[in-house]
Scaffold this motif. Structure first.
Motif, PDB file in Angstrom:
ATOM      1  N   ARG A 168       1.486  -0.764  18.290  1.00 57.25           N
ATOM      2  CA  ARG A 168       0.505  -1.778  17.905  1.00 57.25           C
ATOM      3  C   ARG A 168      -0.150  -1.408  16.582  1.00 57.25           C
ATOM      4  NH1 ARG A 168      -0.337  -5.462  21.648  1.00 57.25           N
ATOM      5  NH2 ARG A 168       0.227  -4.987  23.788  1.00 57.25           N
ATOM      6  N   VAL A 177       5.313  -0.084   5.706  1.00 53.09           N
ATOM      7  CA  VAL A 177       4.075   0.652   5.437  1.00 53.09           C
ATOM      8  C   VAL A 177       2.870  -0.110   5.953  1.00 53.09           C
ATOM      9  CG1 VAL A 177       2.642   1.611   3.592  1.00 53.09           C
ATOM     10  CG2 VAL A 177       5.128   1.642   3.394  1.00 53.09           C
ATOM     11  N   GLU A 178       2.982  -1.466   5.854  1.00 58.55           N
ATOM     12  CA  GLU A 178       1.822  -2.289   6.191  1.00 58.55           C
ATOM     13  C   GLU A 178       2.141  -3.225   7.347  1.00 58.55           C
ATOM     14  OE1 GLU A 178       1.068  -4.594   2.692  1.00 58.55           O
ATOM     15  OE2 GLU A 178       3.069  -5.444   2.693  1.00 58.55           O
ATOM     16  N   ASP A 226       1.237  -6.634  18.305  1.00 58.36           N
ATOM     17  CA  ASP A 226       2.410  -5.938  18.825  1.00 58.36           C
ATOM     18  C   ASP A 226       3.455  -5.854  17.704  1.00 58.36           C
ATOM     19  OD1 ASP A 226       4.130  -4.782  20.522  1.00 58.36           O
ATOM     20  OD2 ASP A 226       4.496  -6.530  21.768  1.00 58.36           O
ATOM     21  N   ASP A 261       8.851  -3.695  11.997  1.00 60.26           N
ATOM     22  CA  ASP A 261       7.470  -3.706  11.500  1.00 60.26           C
ATOM     23  C   ASP A 261       6.951  -2.288  11.366  1.00 60.26           C
ATOM     24  OD1 ASP A 261       7.576  -6.448  11.686  1.00 60.26           O
ATOM     25  OD2 ASP A 261       6.553  -6.553  13.619  1.00 60.26           O
ATOM     26  N   PRO A 310       2.614  -6.606   9.149  1.00 62.27           N
ATOM     27  CA  PRO A 310       2.937  -7.937   8.640  1.00 62.27           C
ATOM     28  C   PRO A 310       1.898  -8.978   9.038  1.00 62.27           C
ATOM     29  CG  PRO A 310       4.301  -7.399  10.537  1.00 62.27           C
ATOM     30  CD  PRO A 310       3.496  -6.191  10.241  1.00 62.27           C
ATOM     31  N   HIS A 311       1.043  -8.621   9.968  1.00 61.20           N
ATOM     32  CA  HIS A 311       0.046  -9.588  10.435  1.00 61.20           C
ATOM     33  C   HIS A 311      -1.232  -9.535   9.607  1.00 61.20           C
ATOM     34  CE1 HIS A 311       2.402 -10.287  14.127  1.00 61.20           C
ATOM     35  NE2 HIS A 311       2.766  -9.038  13.934  1.00 61.20           N
ATOM     36  N   TRP A 325       8.515 -16.595  12.351  1.00 63.41           N
ATOM     37  CA  TRP A 325       8.172 -15.193  12.198  1.00 63.41           C
ATOM     38  C   TRP A 325       9.229 -14.341  11.516  1.00 63.41           C
ATOM     39  CZ3 TRP A 325       4.154 -12.287  11.759  1.00 63.41           C
ATOM     40  CH2 TRP A 325       2.929 -12.735  12.245  1.00 63.41           C
ATOM     41  N   PRO A 341       0.820  -1.211   0.000  1.00 57.00           N
ATOM     42  CA  PRO A 341       0.000   0.000   0.000  1.00 57.00           C
ATOM     43  C   PRO A 341       0.858   1.267   0.000  1.00 57.00           C
ATOM     44  CG  PRO A 341      -0.155  -1.135   2.112  1.00 57.00           C
ATOM     45  CD  PRO A 341       0.654  -2.001   1.212  1.00 57.00           C
ATOM     46  N   ARG A 372      -1.380   3.695   7.899  1.00 59.91           N
ATOM     47  CA  ARG A 372      -1.879   5.043   7.697  1.00 59.91           C
ATOM     48  C   ARG A 372      -3.365   5.052   7.351  1.00 59.91           C
ATOM     49  NH1 ARG A 372       1.573   9.214   4.067  1.00 59.91           N
ATOM     50  NH2 ARG A 372      -0.042  10.781   3.841  1.00 59.91           N
ATOM     51  N   GLN A 373      -3.783   3.999   6.680  1.00 56.68           N
ATOM     52  CA  GLN A 373      -5.181   3.919   6.295  1.00 56.68           C
ATOM     53  C   GLN A 373      -6.089   3.694   7.502  1.00 56.68           C
ATOM     54  OE1 GLN A 373      -4.492   2.366   1.958  1.00 56.68           O
ATOM     55  NE2 GLN A 373      -5.748   0.971   3.128  1.00 56.68           N
ATOM     56  N   ALA A 377      -2.426  -1.195   5.601  1.00 52.37           N
ATOM     57  CA  ALA A 377      -1.538  -0.041   5.760  1.00 52.37           C
ATOM     58  C   ALA A 377      -1.896   0.667   7.062  1.00 52.37           C
ATOM     59  CB  ALA A 377      -1.701   0.908   4.590  1.00 52.37           C
ATOM     60  N   ARG A 408      -1.652  -7.166   6.967  1.00 49.41           N
ATOM     61  CA  ARG A 408      -1.363  -6.597   5.645  1.00 49.41           C
ATOM     62  C   ARG A 408      -2.099  -5.291   5.377  1.00 49.41           C
ATOM     63  NH1 ARG A 408       3.181  -9.022   4.399  1.00 49.41           N
ATOM     64  NH2 ARG A 408       3.076 -11.242   4.717  1.00 49.41           N
TER      65      ARG A 408
END
Lengths: 353, 435
Positions: B88, B104-105, B95, B100, B107-108, A334, A152, B114-115, B112, B110
């Protein structure tokens, strides 16, 4: 330097291939792994731009060769950040897994073209079995897929009004990712794993598993393999139990960041708020956890847990995080890892069956 | 940590940066903090601190949260905790690591960040206390000339301390008086103790108690235990019995007992010797029991043992459930709460905080060889046997004059018993004939 020590200059095709790898695959690996590749070969640089420039120069002047990248990718690409189904290789299956028998089955299945296939430069659009090999009692199958990854880019999102409605358009940037699915059977050690990369999620995950099993069934008795599927719920439960501190092991080698113990239709979950801590680092929680003794464990199925393997344990040099899903007998690794780290963890998990 | 002035008169700057994230703040710090921050909040924070929380949040401490945050910030400035920001995912609440967060997104999920309003930041205050030590199970060994009534009270106290069960195995070997003087008897008792402890250890392991037993021993029990672990040194390392922490009360081991070797071999973890300076029994041990000494009256000489001195208390006073302090607490309860429980649970680094520790000012000097309980039994045992014989003779001679009366009573009562048995036999025979 003697002439024998001098590296031959790379051909234009090699350079083109390497540059393609550099722009996509190499950059997709974690920084610590890339630094390992470059250490002592080229100057890494202080920022991303310098790094890319140095990498390009290193490729063009032959300091970084395809051989270097091939061996490096073999140990880091497709290891970690993945889901694993673990199998104990039964004695019946072990007798099937010999090089002549596998070689014959590869021929029978019409897979000669991928026998000992070279995978570094393969970028198939669809998930494709690109290599089958059998070396040092290890059977390896590798599927590759040049999957379009979408990241994104929220700063490019925009909204538009059409009539009375407001529409929001969300922008994603395409990135080149190569997803690697693996099956490895370590015959001598009696352990096998099917590795599905993390980016393959949802329905595609199941499709990838089914596709992998279809190919595996051409080479061995799949039912015999499935019988050895490890019970991850039990492993999660036992791993948690064995790593609760006692006065003989005040600092266990595995920290349980989260552990769920289920019994029938209910469960109890112990968890730390912090991602780096064990739940039992809070004394009151440890006290409660200790009320479950080993002899009572059979009343619980471990449902799932997140465990942090500590450095020093069986050769690990950094803490590594693993999530165990009892429901579908799945292990999630992970972080990006090296192949040796992955097998240290999986071998350790096996001991908690 | 530097030493501080009187608790009631510290300056505000005294504590800044003087704390330590690996230990608990001392009592005077709380007094100081209470003088400048809201008392109820400080009390709550102290309660959480004493419970050994390793993480504090304003929401967990408040309300009011703004004051709670101010208090925790002050706590951090003074050096007792570190401020941390935990990230978070705004969408899935996972967490996130620093790596992470840089992406941008999530990883858990997916999504974004910011969105979804950006990464959620939570402020926490953490510290790194050493983990408390785990008490798995305990063995209590009593002394001579006692059946160990204290063991019952002690067992009750230990087993009700924790929310989980901590079993206490009570080892009893009966009353032993003259037996302690005899080498063979002591060896038998030592052997029996070892067999029992080995069996208990095996059983405890099978029942899921993976740790080593902590031991509480009193008087002659300390001698038995000390010589048991000394004997273990001679065994194959794989066959040795190993123990956790050991509490010695009214101890009669030699003050120069070699705890160093025992600890280095991993046979015991730590030793606490709690003794009363009014103990009149312990000083006799060195002269009467071979290889013993007054460590339960003066402490052990080496620094391997934590010696705790209790002024004016006698041989079994520390275990008393009848004697009480002015505040109504029994001596046993006071000993347990103030000394033994902290000793059993604190990390090794924190053991220094146990109060009333002493190191004997002068090394102990043993008696000349014949006076070390070596020759004593050769006089004591004949003396005791002869005294018993003499007593029997004296009492017998007193009763000899009553012989005509006792003879008649004996015959009459004997006939009565005989007649009763005959009657019972006849009744049974009659019933048998009729059945």
């Amino acid at each position: 330097m003697t002439p024998a020590d001098e590296k031959p200059q790379p051909t234009p095709t090699e350079i083109a291939d390497l540059l393609r790898l550099a722009s996509g695959i190499i950059r997709a690996q974690g920084n610590r792994f890339v630094k390992e590749l470059l250490r002592g070969k080229i100057r890494i640089g202080a920022n991303k731009d310098e790094f890319e420039r140095n990498l390009r120069e290193g490729i063009e002047n032959g300091q970084l060769t395809l051989a270097d990248i091939r061996s490096w990718l073999g140990s880091v690409e497709g290891w970690g950040n993945q889901h694993v189904y673990l199998y104990a290789i039964t004695s019946t299956l072990r007798r099937e897994l010999t090089e002549p028998k596998i070689r014959q089955r590869v021929t029978d299945a019409g897979l000669d073209s991928v026998w000992n296939g070279e995978t570094t430069l393969a970028f198939p659009d669809e998930p494709t079995l690109t290599s089958v090999s059998f070396n040092d009692s290890v059977l390896r199958l590798v599927w590759q897929e040049c999957s379009p990854g979408w990241t994104p880019v929220p700063e490019k999102n925009y909204q538009e009004e059409e009539g009375l409605d407001l529409y929001e358009y969300r922008v994603f940037r395409k990135v080149e990712r190569r997803a690697i699915t693996r099956f490895e059977a370590h015959v001598r050690d009696g352990i096998a794993g099917l590795f599905i990369p993390d980016p393959i999620q949802g329905p595609e995950h199941k499709i990838a598993v089914d596709e992998a099993k279809r190919k595996i069934s051409l080479l061995m008795d799949l039912a015999a393999l499935e019988r050895g599927l490890m019970n991850i719920a039990a492993i999660s439960r036992n791993l948690d139990q064995k790593n609760v501190p006692s006065n003989t092991t005040p600092e266990p080698s595995v920290k349980a960041q989260r552990s769920r113990l289920a019994s029938g239709g209910a469960y109890v979950e112990f968890a730390a708020n912090s991602r780096d801590k064990a739940y039992w680092e809070e004394p009151a929680i440890e006290d409660v956890r200790k009320s479950v003794r080993t002899q009572q464990l059979r009343a619980f199925q471990g449902a799932e847990g997140v465990f942090i393997f500590q450095p020093g344990d069986s050769g690990l040099i950094r803490p590594l995080r693993v999530q165990l899903y009892g429901v579908d007998n799945r292990v999630r690794l992970w972080a990006q890892m090296e192949v040796s780290e992955v097998w240290i963890i999986l071998s350790k998990l096996r001991t908690f069956q | 940590m530097k030493s501080h002035g009187h608790a009631n008169t510290p300056s505000a700057a005294t504590w800044v940066g003087e704390g330590n994230v690996t230990i608990l703040p001392p009592p005077e710090y709380w007094v100081h903090l209470g003088n400048s921050m809201p008392g109820a909040l400080v009390e709550r924070l102290r309660e959480q601190s004493d419970q050994r929380f390793t993480e504090f949040t304003a929401s967990g401490l408040g309300p009011p949260e703004n004051l709670a945050l101010e208090l925790l910030t002050r706590f951090a400035v003074d050096g007792w905790v570190e401020r941390e920001e935990r990230h978070r995912c705004p969408k899935c609440d996972a967490d996130l690591s620093d790596q992470d967060v840089a992406a941008v997104e999530c990883p858990h999920c997916r999504e974004a960040y910011r969105q979804n309003g950006g990464v959620t930041v939570e402020t926490v205050f953490v510290r790194h206390l050493a983990p408390i030590r785990s008490v798995d199970w305990v063995v209590a060994i009593h002394g001579m000339n006692t059946s160990g009534a204290w063991q019952e009270a002690f067992t009750w106290t230990v087993s009700t301390t924790w929310g989980r069960s901590v079993p206490v195995a009570v080892y009893k070997y009966g009353k032993v008086i003259a037996g302690v003087l005899m080498t063979w008897r002591r060896r038998n008792l030592q052997r029996s103790l070892r067999d029992k402890l080995a069996a208990l250890q095996h059983e405890a392991r099978a029942r899921g108690y993976g740790g080593n037993a902590d031991v509480v021993a009193h008087s002659f029990g300390t001698w038995l235990f000390g010589h048991l672990v000394k004997g273990e040194l001679a065994r194959n390392p794989n066959d040795r019995l190993r123990f956790g922490r050991v509490i010695l009360l009214g101890c009669i081991l030699r003050p120069d007992f070699d705890w160093k070797s025992v600890k280095e071999a991993g046979l015991v973890q730590d030793v606490l010797n709690h003794f009363g300076t009014g103990d009149r029994v312990v000083p006799l041990a060195h002269a009467t029991i071979s290889d013993s000494g007054p460590s339960g009256r003066r402490g052990f000489d080496n620094t391997e043992v934590i010696n705790i001195r209790a002024d004016a208390l006698g041989h079994s006073d520390l275990l008393s459930i009848d004697k009480k302090l002015k505040n109504g607490v029994t001596y046993l309860s006071n000993s347990y709460q103030r000394y033994w429980r902290p000793f059993l649970t604190l990390s090794r680094e924190e053991l220094l905080n146990i109060p009333d520790r002493i190191i004997p000012p002068k090394p102990w000097r043993q008696f000349w060889w014949p006076l070390r309980g070596t020759v004593f039994p050769f006089f004591a045992l004949p003396f005791v046997l002869a005294a018993i014989g003499l007593l029997v003779g004296i009492v017998g001679s007193l009763f000899w004059g009553l012989r005509p009366v006792t003879e008649r009573v004996t015959v009459a009562s004997g006939c009565g018993i005989g007649a009763l048995f005959l009657l019972i036999a006849s009744t049974e025979f009659w019933r048998w004939l009729r059945s």
